[in-house]
Design a protein around this motif. Structure first.
Motif, PDB file in Angstrom:
ATOM      1  N   ALA A  98       0.814  -1.220   0.000  1.00  0.00           N
ATOM      2  CA  ALA A  98       0.000   0.000   0.000  1.00  0.00           C
ATOM      3  C   ALA A  98       0.847   1.271   0.000  1.00  0.00           C
ATOM      4  CB  ALA A  98      -0.934  -0.008   1.211  1.00  0.00           C
ATOM      5  N   VAL A  99       2.143   1.144   0.292  1.00  0.00           N
ATOM      6  CA  VAL A  99       3.020   2.319   0.335  1.00  0.00           C
ATOM      7  C   VAL A  99       3.299   2.810  -1.085  1.00  0.00           C
ATOM      8  CG1 VAL A  99       5.353   3.133   0.904  1.00  0.00           C
ATOM      9  CG2 VAL A  99       4.092   1.703   2.526  1.00  0.00           C
ATOM     10  N   THR A 100       3.086   4.082  -1.314  1.00  0.00           N
ATOM     11  CA  THR A 100       3.294   4.667  -2.643  1.00  0.00           C
ATOM     12  C   THR A 100       4.589   5.469  -2.689  1.00  0.00           C
ATOM     13  OG1 THR A 100       2.155   6.732  -2.121  1.00  0.00           O
ATOM     14  CG2 THR A 100       0.796   4.885  -2.899  1.00  0.00           C
ATOM     15  N   ALA A 101       5.016   5.787  -3.903  1.00  0.00           N
ATOM     16  CA  ALA A 101       6.201   6.624  -4.071  1.00  0.00           C
ATOM     17  C   ALA A 101       5.994   7.984  -3.409  1.00  0.00           C
ATOM     18  CB  ALA A 101       6.530   6.789  -5.552  1.00  0.00           C
ATOM     19  N   ALA A 102       4.761   8.492  -3.490  1.00  0.00           N
ATOM     20  CA  ALA A 102       4.462   9.779  -2.860  1.00  0.00           C
ATOM     21  C   ALA A 102       4.627   9.695  -1.346  1.00  0.00           C
ATOM     22  CB  ALA A 102       3.046  10.215  -3.208  1.00  0.00           C
ATOM     23  N   ASP A 103       4.216   8.571  -0.754  1.00  0.00           N
ATOM     24  CA  ASP A 103       4.391   8.366   0.684  1.00  0.00           C
ATOM     25  C   ASP A 103       5.879   8.398   1.048  1.00  0.00           C
ATOM     26  OD1 ASP A 103       1.631   7.985   1.091  1.00  0.00           O
ATOM     27  OD2 ASP A 103       1.794   5.825   0.726  1.00  0.00           O
ATOM     28  N   ILE A 104       6.675   7.687   0.262  1.00  0.00           N
ATOM     29  CA  ILE A 104       8.116   7.608   0.535  1.00  0.00           C
ATOM     30  C   ILE A 104       8.752   8.985   0.425  1.00  0.00           C
ATOM     31  CG2 ILE A 104      10.302   6.648  -0.271  1.00  0.00           C
ATOM     32  CD1 ILE A 104       8.645   4.183  -1.239  1.00  0.00           C
ATOM     33  N   HIS A 105       8.436   9.717  -0.631  1.00  0.00           N
ATOM     34  CA  HIS A 105       9.000  11.058  -0.815  1.00  0.00           C
ATOM     35  C   HIS A 105       8.573  11.999   0.315  1.00  0.00           C
ATOM     36  CE1 HIS A 105      11.050  10.588  -4.616  1.00  0.00           C
ATOM     37  NE2 HIS A 105       9.978  10.016  -5.153  1.00  0.00           N
ATOM     38  N   ARG A 106       7.341  11.833   0.799  1.00  0.00           N
ATOM     39  CA  ARG A 106       6.856  12.697   1.883  1.00  0.00           C
ATOM     40  C   ARG A 106       7.690  12.492   3.146  1.00  0.00           C
ATOM     41  NH1 ARG A 106       3.841  11.425   6.023  1.00  0.00           N
ATOM     42  NH2 ARG A 106       3.191   9.448   5.072  1.00  0.00           N
ATOM     43  N   VAL A 107       7.917  11.249   3.532  1.00  0.00           N
ATOM     44  CA  VAL A 107       8.681  10.980   4.750  1.00  0.00           C
ATOM     45  C   VAL A 107      10.156  11.319   4.554  1.00  0.00           C
ATOM     46  CG1 VAL A 107       9.312   9.250   6.479  1.00  0.00           C
ATOM     47  CG2 VAL A 107       7.033   9.212   5.445  1.00  0.00           C
ATOM     48  N   MET A 108      10.673  11.064   3.367  1.00  0.00           N
ATOM     49  CA  MET A 108      12.045  11.479   3.083  1.00  0.00           C
ATOM     50  C   MET A 108      12.207  12.988   3.259  1.00  0.00           C
ATOM     51  SD  MET A 108      13.369   9.343  -0.217  1.00  0.00           S
ATOM     52  CE  MET A 108      14.431   7.915   0.000  1.00  0.00           C
ATOM     53  N   GLY A 109      11.187  13.721   2.843  1.00  0.00           N
ATOM     54  CA  GLY A 109      11.229  15.175   3.002  1.00  0.00           C
ATOM     55  C   GLY A 109      11.289  15.586   4.465  1.00  0.00           C
ATOM     56  N   ILE A 110      10.551  14.871   5.320  1.00  0.00           N
ATOM     57  CA  ILE A 110      10.573  15.159   6.756  1.00  0.00           C
ATOM     58  C   ILE A 110      11.966  14.905   7.331  1.00  0.00           C
ATOM     59  CG2 ILE A 110       9.654  14.420   8.995  1.00  0.00           C
ATOM     60  CD1 ILE A 110       7.026  13.746   7.520  1.00  0.00           C
ATOM     61  N   LEU A 111      12.681  13.923   6.768  1.00  0.00           N
ATOM     62  CA  LEU A 111      14.002  13.545   7.263  1.00  0.00           C
ATOM     63  C   LEU A 111      15.131  14.290   6.561  1.00  0.00           C
ATOM     64  CD1 LEU A 111      13.405   9.686   7.499  1.00  0.00           C
ATOM     65  CD2 LEU A 111      13.468  11.334   9.389  1.00  0.00           C
ATOM     66  N   THR A 112      14.793  15.307   5.796  1.00  0.00           N
ATOM     67  CA  THR A 112      15.783  16.110   5.078  1.00  0.00           C
ATOM     68  C   THR A 112      15.897  17.489   5.721  1.00  0.00           C
ATOM     69  OG1 THR A 112      15.271  14.946   3.016  1.00  0.00           O
ATOM     70  CG2 THR A 112      16.429  17.042   2.814  1.00  0.00           C
ATOM     71  N   SER A 152      21.462  16.972   3.750  1.00  0.00           N
ATOM     72  CA  SER A 152      21.346  17.914   2.635  1.00  0.00           C
ATOM     73  C   SER A 152      20.558  17.335   1.471  1.00  0.00           C
ATOM     74  CB  SER A 152      22.746  18.327   2.153  1.00  0.00           C
ATOM     75  OG  SER A 152      23.482  18.890   3.208  1.00  0.00           O
ATOM     76  N   ALA A 153      20.642  16.023   1.293  1.00  0.00           N
ATOM     77  CA  ALA A 153      19.907  15.359   0.205  1.00  0.00           C
ATOM     78  C   ALA A 153      19.547  13.952   0.650  1.00  0.00           C
ATOM     79  CB  ALA A 153      20.752  15.312  -1.064  1.00  0.00           C
ATOM     80  N   PHE A 154      18.326  13.555   0.379  1.00  0.00           N
ATOM     81  CA  PHE A 154      17.846  12.196   0.643  1.00  0.00           C
ATOM     82  C   PHE A 154      17.012  11.824  -0.575  1.00  0.00           C
ATOM     83  CE2 PHE A 154      15.689   9.420   4.182  1.00  0.00           C
ATOM     84  CZ  PHE A 154      16.203   8.287   3.587  1.00  0.00           C
ATOM     85  N   ASP A 155      17.653  11.211  -1.554  1.00  0.00           N
ATOM     86  CA  ASP A 155      17.043  10.989  -2.870  1.00  0.00           C
ATOM     87  C   ASP A 155      16.697   9.526  -3.078  1.00  0.00           C
ATOM     88  OD1 ASP A 155      17.500  13.687  -3.446  1.00  0.00           O
ATOM     89  OD2 ASP A 155      19.471  13.273  -4.315  1.00  0.00           O
ATOM     90  N   LEU A 156      15.509   9.281  -3.608  1.00  0.00           N
ATOM     91  CA  LEU A 156      15.086   7.933  -3.969  1.00  0.00           C
ATOM     92  C   LEU A 156      15.530   7.650  -5.397  1.00  0.00           C
ATOM     93  CD1 LEU A 156      13.459   5.363  -3.304  1.00  0.00           C
ATOM     94  CD2 LEU A 156      11.422   6.557  -4.166  1.00  0.00           C
ATOM     95  N   LEU A 187      12.709   6.209   8.424  1.00  0.00           N
ATOM     96  CA  LEU A 187      11.864   6.174   7.221  1.00  0.00           C
ATOM     97  C   LEU A 187      10.813   5.079   7.350  1.00  0.00           C
ATOM     98  CD1 LEU A 187      11.216   7.108   4.341  1.00  0.00           C
ATOM     99  CD2 LEU A 187      12.987   5.536   3.515  1.00  0.00           C
ATOM    100  N   GLY A 188      11.243   3.902   7.808  1.00  0.00           N
ATOM    101  CA  GLY A 188      10.294   2.805   8.000  1.00  0.00           C
ATOM    102  C   GLY A 188       9.257   3.121   9.049  1.00  0.00           C
TER     103      GLY A 188
END
Length: 298
Positions: A98-112, A152-156, A187-188
């Motif tokens: 159920a996890v989407t790319a948008a979900d992953i990018h959202r949490v990555m943004g919080i951790l950036t 500074s960067a957390f890229d998928l 992230l998890g």
């Protein structure tokens, strides 16, 4: 006499940083070898060593920013936040799907950006004089305090479903002291399905890149060494000295600066013959030496 310099190595998996130092001591024929920041045995990539007087540069290399590529497995958390620990929990495959790319990018943004990060319990941070990982292995429960770091960067880069999990290939640029295992864990957690690190490769430390590093098994230390002056030029602004200034600094004297106020922080003081005289800082109205290098340094 063994030459002084900085050695870039591409550490293979399974080697400790201590193993790499011990091998380099044998290859270089000197005990005076140190490293600028460890890599876990599981990790591969850039390990920077200093040989002879160039070990004096390592203090300044440790604190520079770093770049990594890593594999994060979503859907499972472990005791060590990486693949070497015991599994703490496993998410339902439907929850992972159920996890989407948008979900992953959202949490990555919080951790950036500038964040507060709780290091992994198996880190080398000391708790009451004892390494955290040693306390964990002794069966103790360790709770470390959050500390400020900058991501500074957390890229998928890519995603790959694997047997009910989701593997992410990522690239991270971060300040010294950032734990990539902790990013995988957080992230998890942020996605509600758990996560841990399964692969890690350090690709850059400050201005130095793993593409310029030698193979630990086959490196010719003598030819691979970066002269201390070249390493210092890559790390710091440069002050070109005249012959008298080089002599004066070597004797511990201060030297006058040109008109204007120089930038703060260490500068590399280079003699007319290209030799690194030392690292200097501007104090008041003059340059003052903070680290000197021997006159016989190649």
């Amino acid at each position: 006499m063994t030459s002084s310099g900085i050695l870039l190595l591409d550490k293979p998996q399974g080697w400790t940083s201590h193993d790499a130092v011990a091998r380099t001591r044998r290859l270089a024929g000197t005990r005076k070898v140190g490293h600028a920041g460890t890599l876990d045995p599981m990790a591969t990539g850039l390990l920077i060593l200093g040989i002879e007087s160039s070990t004096r540069l390592l203090t300044y290399i440790v604190g520079v920013d770093k770049e990594y590529t890593a594999t994060i497995r979503l859907g499972s958390s472990t005791t060590t936040d990486d693949a070497e620990g015991d599994e703490l929990g496993k998410a339902r495959p439907a929850a992972v799907d159920a996890v989407t790319a948008a979900d992953i990018h959202r949490v990555m943004g919080i951790l950036t950006g500038a964040i507060e990060q709780v290091p992994s319990a198996v880190s080398a941070i000391k708790v009451d004089g004892k390494r955290a990982y040693a306390r964990v292995r002794a069966g103790e429960t360790v709770e470390l305090k959050a500390r400020p770091v900058t991501v500074s960067a957390f890229d998928l880069l890519s995603t790959t479903p694997v047997d009910g999990y989701l593997d992410l290939e990522v690239r991270v640029e971060c300040s010294s002291g950032t734990y990539i295992r902790a990013l995988a864990r957080d992230l998890g957690m942020g996605l509600g399905i758990g996560g841990h690190l399964t692969a890690l490769r350090r690709t850059r430390v400050g201005p130095f890149r793993v593409t310029d590093a030698g193979d630990l098994e086959t490196v010719d230390v003598a030819t691979a060494l970066i002269p201390p002056a070249d390493a210092a030029r890559a790390l710091f602004p440069v002050v070109e000295l005249d012959e008298q200034q080089a002599v004066d600094l070597g004797h511990g004297k201060r030297i006058n600066a040109d008109a204007g106020t120089p930038a703060s922080g260490p500068h590399a003081a280079i003699a007319p013959d290209g030799r690194l005289v030392g690292l200097i800082e501007f104090r008041g109205v003059a340059w003052k030496s903070i680290v000197n290098f021997p006159t016989d340094t190649p």
